[in-house]
Design a protein around this motif. Structure first.
Motif, short mmCIF file in Angstrom:
data_model
loop_
_atom_site.label_atom_id
_atom_site.label_comp_id
_atom_site.label_asym_id
_atom_site.label_seq_id
_atom_site.Cartn_x
_atom_site.Cartn_y
_atom_site.Cartn_z
N LYS A 257 0.85 -1.19 0.00
CA LYS A 257 0.00 0.00 0.00
C LYS A 257 0.89 1.23 0.00
O LYS A 257 1.68 1.46 0.92
N LYS A 369 0.80 -3.45 -10.33
CA LYS A 369 0.52 -3.08 -8.96
C LYS A 369 1.48 -2.02 -8.41
O LYS A 369 1.10 -1.22 -7.57
N GLY A 522 5.68 0.38 1.35
CA GLY A 522 4.77 1.47 1.06
C GLY A 522 5.42 2.78 0.67
O GLY A 522 4.74 3.72 0.27
#
Length: 1012
Positions: A257, A369, A522
């Protein structure tokens, strides 16, 4: 948990020369032995933690993350093992490790003070191994007072029954539980010797001289649960405690994330809304109006950016680029970011993606991604200014440079292991000299001879054999951290709460993670890369602006005003006269410019893409050139390609064309087309590639009526190209900078060449650039006390430009003396210089010898004057005049310059000798492919390469006054001339021009060598 035991103290090779296993080896060993959890407790740093975490999940066992920390307890440094029980515990590990490795005061102590540790231990379990020889009051009691609720006392298998009883007694006195641990430093007992060698390397000692306490205790291999149960048969609670602790450790890392810092926005604006408004305003500035195609493209990109949450990334980079523009720091985009219209409208990138038909999906594929890379090139001489701004703008505690993990390779492994084994420097040098530098795939056929095996077979010495065996074992082991060339990360909170940090050279704080791991945790990496070519342009533009202030308000306005259609610049490109010009100065590149008759930025873009292994080795370059010049008709494998490859004459030249063919001819979505390109470029033969190929062939038939057999040929052509192809977006960015450099060299040659030399050149040595200066009709001079700056600069002593080498290049001349010279000049006599500058004897001697006192007397007379002394402290001698005398010969001057300046300024070495009449230049040799030629020059480098199963070849780079040419020597030729090639030369070499099949590089295959 099965087997009733969990290892809680294992170290990996990310403990840096303390342990042998890779994280995946530890996870695999635990799984094979039926354990459902294992803890990684590397020493001080968390570099391998994320890799270990993922390896454990892959093996379907619980990962437990911890650290082994040095703690200062009552003025004694003791080791404490800590394990994270939660995400907060992970954050505490990051903060503890960061303080230990980044805080100068803690680094000086060599340990964490116990009170500092206790403040960050709420979600940590502590394991402490006490010394049975010491009373527990000296360490255990103070520790128990600070962390009473999560402290266990360790028992080890190698302790005697008496020692275990003593430890248990101390633990009971403080009501602390026992836990059975076994520090793991290697998986198998056979690797004990490897760990011994690593320890010797870490302490820079011989293996035989190493203190035993610095070696892992005997038996530090991976014990099975059964072995541990036997060792602790009398302490079943200590075994059970391992399971209890594992049950309490439930860390889930939030991987994947993206984390962005908060961005200051106008009231009522969301980050996505603000990005959209900024992009629209930029589009109007760039294009004059927001046409329907522009609006649709912007909206498409903005939707994807918003869905992925990447709007902050674009605004952050825009902010940094805006600062650079305000500070007049030259910048350029690189890579696929130029494919984004949003980036273009924000001012982040320069090439027009609409005109160049660049696909956004090449930059940001919705099916991918990971965050996109927005790489920015900066003037290398002013990059630090931009970095300082980033730290100030986003908070010094929230910004860190990214690290790279340097690993042992063949030569470094042999060098370091050899030292530990006590091998002599000569022996180590001889061993490394016989190792090839692999180019292309390593040999793996049955007849291949491994170079390590060959070295071992050829050496009768048992110590050498043992060292080679250990060196082979540690290949790819982490060696140390270093600073990434351009990467930095910005966190939404204090960096140590998200990722551990480390204090690197020059006081820079870097992440303990490399950029792949930082991305997984992240943090989004920004690349701010220092480029010397932009420093050159900045220096030239700055000087021009200083002359024409009414016309140009800033340095960047000079660069922005460079016309894209300039006759003189076109002529320079067409002739390949681009030494010193960014990206287009190598011999092969200049040859391509001449072949394609380059005359524009678009032609430069083509040349940059052509000069790649794919086009060079596949014959595509020759086909393109013939068609470009009208010597050959354009041929397409199928009419469906005619519109897709029209601008490159039917030749696949750019990666974007692979996307275009897959999308427009075969109907694949742009996202799938980019997946296809990525699979091809990584030579991935997996199931995804097979699926995409089937879809491509069927789609081409349905959509464009392309027969399957033709689609197969097109597919093969795409696959052959994609692995070496150049992104058009990247080529477009570089082409603009290359054009500006060529324009600068054309219209301000003295400023340009001085800037190239001041910024330490590019592809060539200073000798070549100085020779280019002379060939351009300019004057180059050694440093001069009256005219030179610190770096190379242009001066006009008699009205004509002269390029003076900088005083900073004079050997042993201090900054303090240079500062006095610059402040006190001009000097009207040698005595005046000596009296006012008061240099050290060695400094003034070197200045005289390298020619820096020209005009103040001849070198022999000045050197004679120095022997008399008498100027120190302001006292002049009675010496009144410098008698005229004959100066040194040119050869003597060049010899002194090479010794004191690092290179000959007055002449190239070849100018001082008689060269055979049949010698041609290294540049001219490129036009004689397949023909015999003779060249002359000095040797720059020498390397040994292996090509599959072929015998090793040797490549030296030979430099003459106009460039450099690789010269290939086959093994027999090299053996014949090995002794002759010691030293720089100069050499005379006869041979045949060839094309290296693996990389498409033009070389001279040497047949005969003579020293001149």
């Amino acid at each position: 948990m099965s087997n009733g035991f969990v290892h809680l103290r294992a170290q990996s090779h990310y403990s840096f020369l303390r342990a042998v296993p890779a994280p995946k080896d530890l996870a695999r060993a635990a799984a094979v032995n039926g354990m459902t959890a294992i803890a990684l407790t590397d020493h001080s740093m968390l570099t391998g933690a994320v890799t270990f975490y993922k390896a454990c999940l892959k093996e379907e066992i619980k990962p437990i993350i911890g650290l082994t920390l040095p703690i200062l307890i009552l003025d004694e440094v003791r080791e404490l093992t800590v394990l994270a029980t939660s995400l907060l515990g992970w954050q505490q590990l990051c903060q503890l490790s960061s303080q230990l490795c980044s805080d100068p005061e803690t680094i000086a102590l060599g340990a964490l003070p116990l009170p500092d540790f206790a403040k960050l231990a709420s979600d940590l379990i502590c394991l402490f191994a006490i010394d049975p020889q010491l009373p527990f009051e000296t360490c255990l009691a103070p520790l128990a007072q600070q962390v009473p609720s999560a402290l266990y006392v360790e028992l080890h298998p190698n302790q005697s029954a008496l020692e275990k009883d003593h430890i248990a007694t101390q633990a009971r006195a403080l009501q602390l539980p026992l836990v059975a641990t076994h520090p793991i430093a290697y998986i198998s007992p056979v690797d004990a010797d490897v760990q011994h060698t690593l320890a010797a390397m870490r302490h820079n000692k011989l293996r035989t001289e190493l203190d035993p306490k610095h070696i892992a205790p005997q038996g530090s291999y991976f014990h099975t649960a059964a072995e541990m149960h036997v060792a602790f048969a009398d302490y079943p609670a200590a075994i059970a405690a391992t399971v209890e602790i594992a049950d309490r450790c439930n860390l889930t890392l939030p991987l994947g994330k993206a984390l962005f810092p908060e961005f200051d926005l106008p009231a009522g604006k969301t980050v996505d809304k603000w990005l959209a408004e900024e992009a629209e305003r930029g589009a109007i500035r760039r294009y004059g109006e927001l046409t329907r195609p522009l609006r649709e493209r912007l909206q498409h990109e903005l939707r994807v950016i918003a869905k992925r949450g990447y709007a902050p990334l674009f605004l952050i980079v825009q902010d940094i680029v805006n600062y650079a523009a305000q500070a007049n720091i030259p910048i350029s985009s690189r890579g696929s970011a130029a494919s984004s219209l949003v980036a273009h409208c924000l001012g982040i990138t320069s090439p027009d993606p609409m005109r160049l038909n660049l696909y956004f999906e090449r930059f940001l594929n919705p099916a991918r991604k990971s965050p996109p890379d927005i790489d920015t090139d900066l003037s290398s001489s002013r990059r630090d200014e931009v970095l300082r701004y980033v730290y100030q703008r986003f908070g010094a505690d929230r910004v860190a440079m990214v690290s790279t993990i340097n690993r042992f390779r063949r030569r470094s492994a042999i060098r370091e292991v050899g030292k530990a084994y006590g091998l002599t420097d000569d022996t180590i040098k001889e061993l490394t000299a016989h190792l090839p530098r692999w180019r292309g795939p390593k040999p793996n056929t049955p007849n291949s001879i491994d170079p390590w095996e060959a070295l071992a077979q050829n050496s009768p010495d048992a110590t050498v054999k043992a060292a080679l065996k250990t060196a082979l074992r540690i290949l790819r082991f982490p060696r140390h951290h270093s600073i990434h060339a351009g990467g930095l990360v910005i966190a939404p909170a204090a960096m140590p709460t998200i990722a551990p940090t480390l204090l690197a050279n020059k006081g820079l704080v870097i992440t303990q993670f490399d950029h792949w791991t930082a991305e997984e945790i992240g943090l989004v990496k920004l690349d701010l890369l220092g480029i010397r070519g932009l420093s050159v342009l900045g220096d030239v533009a700055g000087r021009i602006q200083s002359w024409r202030k009414t016309e140009f308000k800033s340095t960047l306005s000079v660069l922005n005003a460079i016309p894209e259609d300039d006759v003189a610049t076109k002529e320079r490109l067409k002739l390949g006269k681009t030494i010193g010009c960014f990206q287009i100065e190598s011999p092969g590149m200049r040859n391509v410019l001449k072949e394609v008759q380059a005359q524009s930025i678009d032609d430069l873009m083509v040349a940059l893409a052509l000069f790649r292994p794919g086009p060079l080795t596949g014959g595509l370059k020759d086909a393109f050139v013939r068609r470009h010049l009208g010597y050959e008709r354009v041929h397409h494998l199928h009419p469906a390609l005619s519109g897709l490859l029209a601008d490159t004459y039917g030749v696949i030249l750019y990666q974007e064309q692979v996307l275009r063919i897959a999308h427009e001819m075969a109907g694949l979505s742009l996202a799938d087309a980019d997946l296809l390109r990525r699979a091809m470029s990584h030579f991935d033969p997996g199931s995804q590639m097979i699926t995409l190929k089937n879809r491509f062939i069927s789609g081409a038939q349905e959509r464009s009526n392309v027969p399957p057999e033709t689609s197969e040929r097109i597919w093969d052509l795409m696959a052959a190209f994609a692995g070496y192809g150049f992104p058009k977006a990247h080529a477009a960015s570089y082409a603009q900078v290359a054009w500006q450099a060529a324009w600068s060299k054309t219209h301000y040659p003295e400023l340009f060449m001085a800037a190239v030399l001041a910024n330490h050149g590019g592809y060539y040595s200073q000798r070549v650039y100085l020779a280019e200066v002379r060939q351009m009709g300019l004057k180059a001079r050694p440093p001069h006390v009256n005219y030179s700056q610190y770096q190379f600069s242009v001066c006009y002593p008699d009205g004509d430009p002269v390029l003076y080498m900088g005083l900073g290049q004079v050997r042993d001349l201090t900054r303090a003396t240079i500062k006095r010279i610059l402040q006190l000049r001009p000097f009207h006599s040698f005595e005046d210089f000596l009296a006012r500058v008061d240099p050290r004897p060695k400094e003034v001697k070197h200045l005289v010898m390298c020619g820096a006192c020209e005009g103040l007397g001849q070198r022999p007379a000045l050197l004679q004057r120095l022997k008399e002394g008498g100027w120190r402290g302001g006292q002049l001698s009675l010496f009144q005049s410098l008698a005229d005398s004959e100066d040194w010969t040119l050869a003597d001057c060049v010899k002194a310059e090479e010794r004191l300046l690092g290179t000959g300024v007055s002449a190239h070495p070849l100018a001082l000798i008689s060269v055979p009449s049949n010698v041609i230049s290294t540049e001219a040799a490129l036009n004689y492919m397949g023909s015999p030629v003779a060249i002359a020059g000095v040797q720059q480098t020498r390397q040994r390469f292996a090509h599959g199963d072929d015998p090793a070849t040797y490549v030296i780079e030979l430099e003459d006054a106009v460039g450099v040419l690789p010269v290939q020597l086959e093994t027999t030729t090299y053996r014949q001339y090995k002794r002759l090639l010691n030293g720089k030369g100069p050499f005379y070499i006869e041979g045949e021009m060839i094309l290296a099949p693996d990389i498409g590089e033009q070389r001279l295959l040497a047949k005969r060598i003579t020293r001149l």
